[in-house]
Design a protein around this motif. Structure first.
Motif, PDB file in Angstrom:
ATOM      1  N   ALA A 161       2.956 -17.455  86.150  1.00  0.00           N
ATOM      2  CA  ALA A 161       3.005 -18.202  84.891  1.00  0.00           C
ATOM      3  C   ALA A 161       4.065 -19.291  84.888  1.00  0.00           C
ATOM      4  O   ALA A 161       3.857 -20.358  84.309  1.00  0.00           O
ATOM      5  N   VAL A 162       5.204 -19.053  85.496  1.00  0.00           N
ATOM      6  CA  VAL A 162       6.304 -20.019  85.414  1.00  0.00           C
ATOM      7  C   VAL A 162       6.472 -20.876  86.658  1.00  0.00           C
ATOM      8  O   VAL A 162       7.328 -21.754  86.679  1.00  0.00           O
ATOM      9  N   HIS A 163       5.665 -20.660  87.685  1.00  0.00           N
ATOM     10  CA  HIS A 163       5.802 -21.447  88.918  1.00  0.00           C
ATOM     11  C   HIS A 163       5.505 -22.913  88.613  1.00  0.00           C
ATOM     12  O   HIS A 163       4.489 -23.239  88.005  1.00  0.00           O
TER      13      HIS A 163
ATOM     14  N   GLY B  19       3.695  -7.071  86.861  1.00  0.00           N
ATOM     15  CA  GLY B  19       4.373  -7.905  85.866  1.00  0.00           C
ATOM     16  C   GLY B  19       5.173  -9.020  86.510  1.00  0.00           C
ATOM     17  O   GLY B  19       5.142 -10.172  86.044  1.00  0.00           O
ATOM     18  N   THR B  20       5.873  -8.701  87.587  1.00  0.00           N
ATOM     19  CA  THR B  20       6.657  -9.716  88.294  1.00  0.00           C
ATOM     20  C   THR B  20       5.750 -10.795  88.877  1.00  0.00           C
ATOM     21  O   THR B  20       6.040 -11.987  88.764  1.00  0.00           O
TER      22      THR B  20
ATOM     23  N   GLY C 266       2.763 -11.634  87.798  1.00  0.00           N
ATOM     24  CA  GLY C 266       2.220 -12.390  86.678  1.00  0.00           C
ATOM     25  C   GLY C 266       3.204 -13.403  86.126  1.00  0.00           C
ATOM     26  O   GLY C 266       2.855 -14.544  85.832  1.00  0.00           O
ATOM     27  N   ILE C 267       4.455 -13.003  85.986  1.00  0.00           N
ATOM     28  CA  ILE C 267       5.493 -13.920  85.483  1.00  0.00           C
ATOM     29  C   ILE C 267       5.731 -15.047  86.477  1.00  0.00           C
ATOM     30  O   ILE C 267       5.833 -16.213  86.094  1.00  0.00           O
ATOM     31  N   ALA C 268       5.792 -14.710  87.771  1.00  0.00           N
ATOM     32  CA  ALA C 268       5.981 -15.748  88.799  1.00  0.00           C
ATOM     33  C   ALA C 268       4.833 -16.747  88.760  1.00  0.00           C
ATOM     34  O   ALA C 268       5.043 -17.956  88.857  1.00  0.00           O
TER      35      ALA C 268
END
Length: 190
Positions: free
Chosen positions: A14-16, A7-8, A10-12
């Motif tokens: 997505a928002v990079h 999850g971490t 994936g979030i990194a």
């Protein structure tokens, strides 16, 4: 692995900020479509071996999604390499041995879709690749030197092409670590 780590990551991803190019404008639609179809093809391929009655539907869905990914962006052809590696490293439930059966039912149909795509591409474009004469030297510094209509020279020497390619890779690596001074136009430093 851990759901938290996945999850971490994936979030990194997505928002990079370095990914702004693929979502900032209409030009990013092919990357998004190809990603959705690519990931869905991977998922359906993963479900197929364990499904008894619906295995054929999963395999057909995998092929349809692969075709959709290819028609969205040609780089999706890498799926024919990714799936065997994924299966070798992380075997799906329901696959006990039988590598020959996996090749026939899982990988050869993918190769067939890839060949069909390349034939369609050749029929539409006249060749599988874009000829160097169709690429303007100002659009791609790796294009060899040519004469422009005004008697000047455009393009790069072989040494300049290699140095430019190396500089681009180094710059993209820097942007992944330190995404400062991004341009909304191209996702690169300004």
């Amino acid at each position: 692995g851990s759901l938290f780590v996945a999850g971490t990551a994936g979030i990194a991803f997505a928002v990079h900020p370095v990914h702004t190019e693929a979502v900032a404008g209409i030009s990013g639609r092919p990357e998004l479509l190809a990603s959705v179809f690519f990931l869905l093809a991977m998922h359906l391929h993963r479900l197929a071996p364990g499904a008894r009655n619906t295995s054929l539907a999963y395999r057909a869905g995998t092929l349809a999604c692969f075709a959709g990914a290819l028609l969205s962006k040609e780089s999706a052809i890498t799926l024919i390499l990714i799936l065997p590696v994924m299966d070798a490293l992380f075997p799906a439930k329901g696959i006990e041995g039988q590598p020959g059966a996996r090749i026939v039912t899982g990988y050869l149909p993918l190769a067939g879709v890839a060949v069909a795509y390349l034939l369609v591409r050749r029929a539409v474009l006249g060749s599988i690749t874009i000829s160097e004469s169709a690429i303007a030297p100002l659009d791609n510094p790796l294009v060899p030197i040519t004469d422009d209509p005004f008697g000047g020279r455009m393009g790069a020497t072989a040494a300049e092409s290699v140095m430019t390619a190396f500089a681009v890779v180094v710059e993209y690596a820097r942007l992944l670590v330190w995404p400062a001074r991004l341009s909304p136009d191209c996702g690169c430093a300004t």
